[in-house]
Design an enzyme around this catalytic site. Structure first.
Site, short mmCIF file in Angstrom:
data_model
loop_
_atom_site.label_atom_id
_atom_site.label_comp_id
_atom_site.label_asym_id
_atom_site.label_seq_id
_atom_site.Cartn_x
_atom_site.Cartn_y
_atom_site.Cartn_z
N GLU A 91 -49.18 31.60 99.20
CA GLU A 91 -49.60 32.39 98.06
C GLU A 91 -50.02 31.49 96.88
OE1 GLU A 91 -47.17 36.51 98.61
OE2 GLU A 91 -46.00 34.87 97.80
N CYS A 104 -51.69 28.83 89.71
CA CYS A 104 -50.40 28.32 90.16
C CYS A 104 -50.54 28.11 91.67
CB CYS A 104 -49.33 29.37 89.84
SG CYS A 104 -47.72 29.01 90.52
N CYS A 111 -40.24 25.83 101.84
CA CYS A 111 -39.63 24.84 100.94
C CYS A 111 -38.29 24.43 101.50
CB CYS A 111 -39.46 25.46 99.55
SG CYS A 111 -38.87 24.29 98.32
N CYS A 115 -32.99 26.43 96.78
CA CYS A 115 -32.47 27.03 95.53
C CYS A 115 -32.11 28.49 95.79
CB CYS A 115 -33.51 26.92 94.42
SG CYS A 115 -33.99 25.23 94.07
N CYS A 118 -34.38 31.55 94.47
CA CYS A 118 -35.84 31.49 94.65
C CYS A 118 -36.26 32.08 96.00
CB CYS A 118 -36.29 30.04 94.55
SG CYS A 118 -38.07 29.82 94.73
N GLU A 159 -41.92 22.11 97.06
CA GLU A 159 -41.48 21.12 96.08
C GLU A 159 -42.56 20.03 96.05
OE1 GLU A 159 -39.15 20.30 93.68
OE2 GLU A 159 -40.37 18.48 93.71
N SER A 190 -44.10 20.73 88.60
CA SER A 190 -42.74 21.20 88.39
C SER A 190 -41.86 20.72 89.55
CB SER A 190 -42.75 22.73 88.34
OG SER A 190 -41.45 23.22 88.16
N SER A 213 -37.00 21.69 86.70
CA SER A 213 -36.24 22.93 86.88
C SER A 213 -34.77 22.59 86.71
CB SER A 213 -36.52 23.52 88.26
OG SER A 213 -37.88 23.84 88.35
N LEU A 214 -34.28 22.79 85.51
CA LEU A 214 -32.91 22.36 85.20
C LEU A 214 -31.92 23.49 85.47
CD1 LEU A 214 -31.18 20.04 84.04
CD2 LEU A 214 -31.57 21.01 81.76
N HIS A 215 -32.09 24.60 84.80
CA HIS A 215 -31.34 25.85 85.00
C HIS A 215 -29.86 25.82 84.66
CE1 HIS A 215 -35.07 27.18 86.53
NE2 HIS A 215 -34.98 26.63 87.71
N CYS A 332 -42.41 33.72 88.67
CA CYS A 332 -41.69 32.52 89.11
C CYS A 332 -40.65 32.86 90.17
CB CYS A 332 -40.94 31.88 87.95
SG CYS A 332 -42.00 31.30 86.66
N1 SAH Z 1 -40.12 23.38 93.59
C1 SAH Z 1 -40.62 23.27 92.27
C2 SAH Z 1 -41.77 24.19 91.93
C3 SAH Z 1 -41.70 25.64 92.34
S1 SAH Z 1 -40.79 26.80 91.44
C4 SAH Z 1 -39.49 23.44 91.27
O1 SAH Z 1 -38.38 23.72 91.68
O2 SAH Z 1 -39.70 23.22 90.08
C5 SAH Z 1 -41.49 27.08 89.89
C6 SAH Z 1 -40.43 27.47 88.85
O3 SAH Z 1 -39.91 28.80 89.07
C7 SAH Z 1 -39.24 26.55 88.88
O4 SAH Z 1 -38.84 26.22 87.58
C8 SAH Z 1 -38.19 27.41 89.56
O5 SAH Z 1 -36.91 26.96 89.33
C9 SAH Z 1 -38.50 28.76 88.97
N2 SAH Z 1 -37.90 29.89 89.70
C10 SAH Z 1 -37.59 29.95 91.00
N3 SAH Z 1 -37.05 31.15 91.30
C11 SAH Z 1 -37.02 31.84 90.16
C12 SAH Z 1 -36.58 33.16 89.82
N4 SAH Z 1 -36.06 33.98 90.76
N5 SAH Z 1 -36.70 33.57 88.54
C13 SAH Z 1 -37.24 32.75 87.61
N6 SAH Z 1 -37.68 31.51 87.87
C14 SAH Z 1 -37.56 31.06 89.12
#
Ligand code: SAH
Length: 350
Positions: A91, A104, A111, A115, A118, A159, A190, A213-215, A332
Site C-alpha cells: 500500500e 507515503c 515488516c 511493533c 502497528c 522498516e 522514519s 518512532s519513539l513512543h 499511520c
Molecule cells: N518502520 C518505520 C516506518 C513505518 S511506521 C517506523 O517504525 O518508523 C510510520 C509511523 O507510524 C511510525 O512512527 C509508527 O510508529 C507509526 N504507527 C504505527 N502504528 C501506529 C498506530 N496504530 N497509530 C499511530 N501511529 C502508528
C-alpha cells in the site's frame, strides 16, 4: 523474469549503454523517459532508435504496478493497493497539503519489527522492495492522478533502515536533477530505531529528515510496544540521534503515538522532557490508531492536548499530527501487505 529498468541509476544506465554498444548519452534520454515523462512502454521513447528500444524490451521491463484498489477518504487522502507483479501487494498513500502532494511509500513487503500497535506487523515479512519498486510507487500515483508529487515519506509498510541499500539508492534516484529532481529536504525516513543504521545514515551526506518512532521514554514500556527496544534501548537510540544531529545539523522528529492509559500521562511527558532536553528536535504526537486485535486504544483529546502543552511549556516543540485517511485505514500504522488473490489490473504490465 525481465530486469526492472527502474532499478538502474544514471551511471548504471550509462554502463549498460556501453555494454549494448550504444553512446552513453542515450542513458540520459532513457532516464528522462522513465523518471520525467513517466512512460509505460519502451515504444514511447521516440528519440531512441527502434533497434535500441528492441534491445531494451528483450531484457528489461518498466515494472508498471497494477492498481488493485484505490480508496478515497473523506479528507481527500487516497490509498492505493498495488500489485507488485510477483503475487504480493503493498500500500501507498497520497496526501494533499497546502504546500503540495506527499506520498507515503512502503519500503518492504511486510515488516520484521513486530511493533504491537502497528497493522503492518500482522502479516509475514516477504521481502525487501527494490529501489525501482520504491520509486514506482510515486510514478504510479503521478500517472494515475496526473500530478507532480513534491514530498515523500518512508512511513508506509516496512522498516526503511532494514532495507538500507535499496532505500538509499531510491533516494539518490529521486534526487537526481536529470530525473525526478526531488531534493533530499523533501524526503523523510522514519525508523523504529535501528541504531547502527542511524550512525551509517548520519555519515551519508544527505539532507533527509529523520523521524524516530519513539513512543515511550521508558525502556520497560517501550519494549512492550516495540521489541526492537530489547536490541537497541532508549539510551543507545538517543546517543545515535545526538550523533546524527551533530553530523548533519538537522532537527530530528520524534514520533510519539499516544495510547490511552499507557504512555499518555503527565509522568510520561515529564520523562520525555528529561530525555529530549536540549536536543535539536521536534515531537510529533500521533493519536494512536486502533488496529484489529490491538491492545492499545486512542488517548483522549484532553490528554493529548495536555501532553502537547506540557512539552511546549518546557521548551520542546510538539505538534499533534492531523489524522489523515483513518476512515479508509490509510493512517499511520494501518497499512498492511496483502496477497494478490483475484487481481483485475487497471493497467497491463508490459
Ligand atoms: N518502520 C518505520 C516506518 C513505518 S511506521 C517506523 O517504525 O518508523 C510510520 C509511523 O507510524 C511510525 O512512527 C509508527 O510508529 C507509526 N504507527 C504505527 N502504528 C501506529 C498506530 N496504530 N497509530 C499511530 N501511529 C502508528
Amino acid at each position: 523474469m525481465k530486469k526492472n529498468i527502474k532499478d538502474y541509476n544514471l551511471d548504471e544506465l550509462k554502463q549498460l549503454m556501453v555494454e549494448l554498444g550504444e553512446k552513453p548519452y542515450r542513458a540520459e534520454q532513457i532516464f528522462k523517459w522513465i523518471f520525467i515523462e513517466n512512460v509505460t512502454s519502451f515504444d514511447e521513447m521516440t528519440n531512441i532508435s527502434i533497434d535500441l528500444r528492441n534491445k531494451l524490451k528483450e531484457n528489461f521491463d518498466l515494472h508498471i504496478f497494477n492498481i488493485i484498489q484505490k480508496q478515497v477518504s473523506k479528507d481527500g487522502t487516497k490509498k492505493y493497493l498495488f500489485d507488485v507483479l510477483d503475487g504480493n501487494a503493498i500500500e501507498s498513500v497520497l496526501m494533499e497539503y497546502k504546500h503540495g502532494f506527499t506520498i507515503c511509500v512502503s519500503s518492504q513487503i511486510g515488516c520484521k519489527m513486530g511493533c504491537k500497535f502497528c497493522a503492518s506487523t500482522g502479516v509475514k515479512f516477504a521481502r525487501n522492495l527494490s529501489s525501482g519498486e520504491i520509486v514506482e510507487q510515486l510514478l504510479a500515483v503521478q500517472r494515475d492522478e496526473n500530478i507532480k508529487i513534491s514530498n515523500l515519506v518512508f512511513m508506509g509498510i516496512g522498516e526503511p533502515l532494514d532495507n538500507y541499500d535499496n532505500v538509499m539508492k531510491a533516494i539518490k534516484i529521486l534526487n537526481n536533477q536529470k530525473g525526478i529532481n526531488m531534493g533530499a529536504r523533501h524526503i523523510s525516513i522514519s525508523t523504529s530505531g535501528l541504531v547502527p543504521k542511524i550512525y551509517k545514515l548520519a555519515d551519508e551526506d544527505l539532507q533527509c529528515t529523520l523521524s524516530i518512532s519513539l513512543h515511550s521514554s521508558n525502556n520497560k514500556k517501550r519494549s512492550e510496544m516495540m521489541p526492537v527496544n530489547d536490541v537497541y534501548n532508549i539510551e543507545e537510540l538517543i546517543k545515535a540521534c545526538k550523533y546524527y544531529i551533530e553530523k548533519t545539523n538537522k532537527r530530528i522528529s520524534f514520533e510519539y503515538a499516544l495510547a490511552k492509559e499507557d504512555n499518555d500521562n503527565l509522568k510520561d511527558a515529564k520523562e520525555l522532557v528529561k530525555l529530549l532536553n536540549g536536543m535539536l528536535c521536534h515531537v510529533n504526537l500521533i493519536p494512536i490508531n486502533r488496529i484489529e486485535n490491538g491492545k492499545y486504544s486512542k488517548s483522549t483529546n484532553e490528554n493529548i492536548m495536555k501532553f502537547r502543552d506540557y512539552l511546549n511549556e518546557k521548551g520542546i516543540v510538539a505538534t499533534i499530527r492531523r489524522e489523515l485517511g483513518s476512515d479508509i485505514d490509510a493512517a499511520c500504522g494501518q497499512l498492511r501487505k496483502k496477497e494478490v488473490k483475484k487481481c483485475e489490473p487497471t493497467q497491463k504490465p508490459i
